[in-house]
Design a protein around this motif. Structure first.
Motif, mmCIF file in Angstrom:
data_model
loop_
_atom_site.group_PDB
_atom_site.id
_atom_site.type_symbol
_atom_site.label_atom_id
_atom_site.label_comp_id
_atom_site.label_asym_id
_atom_site.label_seq_id
_atom_site.Cartn_x
_atom_site.Cartn_y
_atom_site.Cartn_z
ATOM 1 N N GLY A 1 0.802 -1.398 -0.391
ATOM 2 C CA GLY A 1 0.044 0.227 -0.157
ATOM 3 C C GLY A 1 0.748 1.032 -0.176
ATOM 4 N N ASN A 2 1.902 1.228 -0.216
ATOM 5 C CA ASN A 2 3.096 2.548 0.057
ATOM 6 C C ASN A 2 2.308 3.316 -1.225
ATOM 7 N N LEU A 3 2.631 4.746 -0.381
ATOM 8 C CA LEU A 3 2.695 5.491 -1.936
ATOM 9 C C LEU A 3 3.244 6.708 -2.469
ATOM 10 N N THR A 4 4.457 6.650 -1.449
ATOM 11 C CA THR A 4 5.340 7.884 -1.128
ATOM 12 C C THR A 4 7.202 7.194 -1.484
ATOM 13 N N ARG A 5 7.760 6.286 -1.228
ATOM 14 C CA ARG A 5 8.124 6.169 -1.489
ATOM 15 C C ARG A 5 8.566 4.836 -2.375
ATOM 16 N N PHE A 6 9.638 5.058 -3.728
ATOM 17 C CA PHE A 6 10.061 4.073 -4.379
ATOM 18 C C PHE A 6 11.870 4.250 -4.521
ATOM 19 N N ASP A 7 12.028 3.625 -5.342
ATOM 20 C CA ASP A 7 13.743 3.679 -6.467
ATOM 21 C C ASP A 7 12.662 3.362 -7.552
ATOM 22 N N VAL A 8 13.165 3.752 -8.329
ATOM 23 C CA VAL A 8 12.832 4.193 -10.330
ATOM 24 C C VAL A 8 13.831 4.103 -10.513
ATOM 25 N N THR A 9 13.861 3.014 -11.812
ATOM 26 C CA THR A 9 15.288 2.674 -12.938
ATOM 27 C C THR A 9 14.774 3.286 -14.214
ATOM 28 N N ARG A 10 14.812 4.485 -14.584
ATOM 29 C CA ARG A 10 14.549 4.563 -15.627
ATOM 30 C C ARG A 10 15.598 4.986 -16.886
ATOM 31 N N THR A 11 15.389 5.184 -18.091
ATOM 32 C CA THR A 11 16.564 5.612 -19.029
ATOM 33 C C THR A 11 16.053 6.619 -19.781
ATOM 34 N N ALA A 12 16.981 7.956 -20.349
ATOM 35 C CA ALA A 12 16.547 9.168 -20.491
ATOM 36 C C ALA A 12 17.525 9.381 -21.901
ATOM 37 N N ARG A 13 16.233 10.104 -22.489
ATOM 38 C CA ARG A 13 17.320 11.216 -23.554
ATOM 39 C C ARG A 13 17.143 12.326 -23.236
ATOM 40 N N VAL A 14 18.467 12.989 -23.028
ATOM 41 C CA VAL A 14 17.963 14.472 -23.206
ATOM 42 C C VAL A 14 18.770 15.107 -23.491
ATOM 43 N N THR A 15 18.581 16.697 -24.016
ATOM 44 C CA THR A 15 19.584 17.791 -24.529
ATOM 45 C C THR A 15 19.670 18.347 -23.318
ATOM 46 N N GLU A 16 20.618 19.057 -23.131
ATOM 47 C CA GLU A 16 21.301 19.573 -21.361
ATOM 48 C C GLU A 16 22.244 21.324 -22.180
ATOM 49 N N PHE A 17 21.905 22.310 -21.850
ATOM 50 C CA PHE A 17 22.484 23.081 -22.309
ATOM 51 C C PHE A 17 23.704 23.630 -20.567
ATOM 52 N N LEU A 18 25.227 23.433 -21.106
ATOM 53 C CA LEU A 18 25.908 23.194 -20.478
ATOM 54 C C LEU A 18 26.605 24.725 -20.219
ATOM 55 N N HIS A 19 26.858 24.910 -19.005
ATOM 56 C CA HIS A 19 27.682 26.605 -18.806
ATOM 57 C C HIS A 19 28.649 26.204 -18.003
ATOM 58 N N PHE A 20 29.738 26.504 -18.828
ATOM 59 C CA PHE A 20 31.493 26.559 -18.619
ATOM 60 C C PHE A 20 31.653 27.593 -18.039
ATOM 61 N N ASP A 21 32.124 27.531 -16.417
ATOM 62 C CA ASP A 21 32.812 28.995 -15.950
ATOM 63 C C ASP A 21 34.326 29.167 -16.254
ATOM 64 N N LEU A 22 34.924 30.419 -15.858
ATOM 65 C CA LEU A 22 36.607 30.676 -16.616
ATOM 66 C C LEU A 22 37.282 28.834 -15.864
ATOM 67 N N ALA A 23 37.045 28.893 -15.039
ATOM 68 C CA ALA A 23 37.859 27.965 -14.080
ATOM 69 C C ALA A 23 37.721 26.336 -15.027
ATOM 70 N N GLY A 24 35.968 26.446 -15.799
ATOM 71 C CA GLY A 24 36.561 24.889 -16.510
ATOM 72 C C GLY A 24 35.158 24.724 -15.623
ATOM 73 N N GLU A 25 34.463 24.642 -14.968
ATOM 74 C CA GLU A 25 33.164 23.809 -13.805
ATOM 75 C C GLU A 25 32.158 23.787 -14.921
ATOM 76 N N SER A 26 31.634 23.195 -15.112
ATOM 77 C CA SER A 26 29.933 22.956 -16.029
ATOM 78 C C SER A 26 29.162 22.779 -14.815
ATOM 79 N N LYS A 27 28.105 23.762 -15.309
ATOM 80 C CA LYS A 27 26.761 23.856 -14.879
ATOM 81 C C LYS A 27 25.783 23.142 -15.624
ATOM 82 N N VAL A 28 24.345 22.741 -15.515
ATOM 83 C CA VAL A 28 23.548 22.331 -16.188
ATOM 84 C C VAL A 28 22.287 23.594 -15.911
ATOM 85 N N GLU A 29 22.310 24.221 -16.928
ATOM 86 C CA GLU A 29 21.149 25.374 -17.003
ATOM 87 C C GLU A 29 19.514 25.237 -17.307
ATOM 88 N N GLU A 30 19.938 24.183 -18.265
ATOM 89 C CA GLU A 30 18.840 23.699 -19.167
ATOM 90 C C GLU A 30 18.745 22.168 -19.356
#
Length: 87
Positions: free
Chosen positions: A18-47
């Protein structure tokens, strides 16, 4: 076996415990991400745009049941009817 996807009117429920709140989900996703790199080379996903997604399995965190999930109506979802039990 794929698991039914959630909607605004539905949620998952474990058919064994009867659980409604806690699940471990295994999924496969195909995504396009916009990455923003700072001048030090660290990346952050923005979209992120999900191109396709498949939920492969759902395991209940309470009883460890695998693929024992059904879709049920969310409380307060107007006009939502629970789909037939999946199994």
């Amino acid at each position: 076996m794929t698991v039914p996807a959630l909607t605004a009117e539905t949620r998952w429920r474990c058919t064994l415990c009867g659980n409604l709140t806690r699940f471990d989900v295994t999924r496969t996703a195909r995504v396009t991400e916009f990455l923003h790199f700072d001048l030090a080379g660290e990346s952050k996903v923005e979209e992120t745009e999900v191109l396709s997604e498949t939920i492969e399995s759902v395991r209940c965190r309470w009883c460890n049941a695998v693929d024992q999930v059904e879709l049920v109506a969310r409380p307060g979802a107007e006009g939502a009817e629970a789909p037939a039990e999946q199994g």
